[in-house]
Scaffold this active site. Structure first.
Site, PDB file in Angstrom:
ATOM      1  CD  GLU B 128      46.294  50.604  36.401  1.00  0.00           C
ATOM      2  OE1 GLU B 128      45.201  51.246  35.798  1.00  0.00           O
ATOM      3  OE2 GLU B 128      46.314  49.220  35.920  1.00  0.00           O
ATOM      4  CB  THR B 181      39.246  45.657  41.191  1.00  0.00           C
ATOM      5  OG1 THR B 181      38.978  45.946  39.509  1.00  0.00           O
ATOM      6  CG2 THR B 181      40.543  45.362  41.311  1.00  0.00           C
TER       7      THR B 181
END
Lengths: 308, 308
Positions: B128, B181
């Site tokens: 991640e 993001t």
């Protein structure tokens, strides 16, 4: 029935990370509030304790709470109230909330319990407001509901959630130092860095999950306050040592009760809570500060009628 | 056993007020991850989908997660991975988390399940990290554990709490707009006024209590985000209308999924969730924005081996 006597419990608000929203009810100490009907409409207050609190109804927390209840009542009615405070004013364990709640719970019993707990919270908050200058339910809610409570919202309407929890014992120490509410409010940060706020709500989530899953270790880990306690700890000498020694004696966690100066610690068993209470006493003895210590279970019931 | 196939679910992180700490696992969509032992140590990755993701192990989320697992393994070992993504990259429903989790769950099955779920979360977070630039577990945790999860703390060690909940259905819409993001991080406030922070953690407490007490109304009332959604809503056209029409169709509440652009809504029944899904589609049709809609139950299980 013309007269009832109510035991109305001390309460711990804030509960570490749960600033302004979480609270618990104690088995002791408690205020004893006797409420009687009287012929003339209105309220009269008598204090049978020696704390010198005002007895004029509009200046007394129980008086103001009852006046709020009477204002909602369609028929004229009057109450006489006798209060014997078992909870010392200014201790940070919900002294004013207990008197306000005791009065409205007593009056409600005389009225055949026509008001819901949420309505009683609303009346009692009027009393709390004159004591603290703010409409807060975080001591009122556990004093009415018992156990652990969450005040999820005040607006648009008050939303209180009772939280089941495993058996827990509370050790409280009330050092005889004055922490004025206005001062303990003044040291609070006006804004919180987002990462700290996230850590706080993660702990709040953990604490609520710990209660509802009956997970003592999770409750203990979650009793971490990264926002309010760091700001207030300078107002309470001995806090860091009290925590350290309590944890060493087996407490699962704790923190400042309300806005202080009292400190609370939670334990799984009475024996541990008693040992923690002795440590708390000893910390303040070492600091040459007089203190009172209470040890008891979290009360599963809130204020209740004990005699009619 | 030399080869396993894993279904690894999409996830919704943040869950309204629970920014950075709460998440849930979806029944669908999911990534299909086939992990096989190979003779040579190390990792090779193949994508059977058309998203053009990198296959060099050190640049692929599943590759990096497996390399983290291999680094912890005392014996040398090698894995071949074939990924068929059912979750579109950049959708805000945990696409990279799903691939990373699928890979480590598959490898763990080949190793006789020697690693705990907490350890698998740790390995998958390494993957991640290369996708998002941060070690976050809020999509990883529900992909591993299933259901609803709380990431209570990342430090000093990761602390994940699985939260039981009543049956809930999720409607997700993924509008085809790009929300980077980095951009959705940039609009976040660096600091939060204390009263807003208190309101947020009161809602987080209410949401956790709502799940554990199986109280749908409380879950709905608590799905209020006063901090992150107000900052991000300008990045997602249609959000306000999507919420309004979803609630009108019977959804109990919802918000932005992850950092967007997907929007999630929770409902008590499948029929309501289907109706909510149609409303969500229709909102973006009205805006002339292409969108994908998914409707399914919250998955009680996380990533799981479906074939050996």
């Amino acid at each position: 029935m013309n007269s009832v006597t109510v035991h109305s419990p001390a309460t711990v608000s804030n509960l570490g990370c749960g600033f302004d929203v979480l609270g618990l009810a104690l088995g002791a100490p408690y205020d004893v509030v006797k409420v009687s009907r009287r012929a003339e409409p209105g309220v009269s207050i008598r204090h049978l304790d020696g704390f010198g609190l005002p007895t004029e109804p509009t200046r007394n927390v129980a008086g103001v709470a009852l006046l709020a209840l009477l204002a909602a009542l369609p028929e004229p009615m009057g109450f006489e109230v006798e209060i014997t405070k078992g909870i010392r004013p200014g201790s940070g364990i919900g002294s004013s909330a207990a008197s306000a709640v005791g009065a409205v719970v007593g009056a409600n019993a005389l009225l055949g319990n026509r008001y819901s707990k949420a309505q009683l919270v609303d009346f009692a908050m009027a009393g709390e407001e004159i004591a603290s200058g703010a409409r807060h339910a975080d001591n009122i809610a556990p004093a009415v509901y018992g156990g652990f409570t969450l005040v999820r919202a005040m607006e648009p309407s008050i939303d209180i959630v009772a939280l089941a929890a495993p058996p827990l014992w509370v050790s409280i120490v009330h050092p005889q130092i004055e922490v004025k509410t206005i001062e303990s409010r003044a040291v609070l940060p006006q804004a919180v860095p987002l990462p700290q706020a996230v850590r706080q709500w993660a702990n709040v989530a953990g604490l609520v999950a710990g209660f509802l899953q009956a997970n003592y270790a999770l409750i203990g880990r979650s009793l971490e306050d990264v926002i309010v306690e760091p700001a207030r700890q300078a107002l309470i000498p001995g806090l860091a040592e009290a925590r350290r020694r309590s944890l060493a004696a087996g407490a699962i966690g704790g923190g400042i009760s309300g806005s202080g100066p009292s400190i609370f610690m939670l334990s799984e068993t009475e024996a541990t809570a008693q040992a923690v209470g002795r440590e708390l006493s000893s910390v303040f003895e070492g600091l040459h500060i007089e203190s009172f210590t209470y040890v008891g279970p979290v009360a599963t019931e809130g204020a209740r009628v004990v005699a009619r």
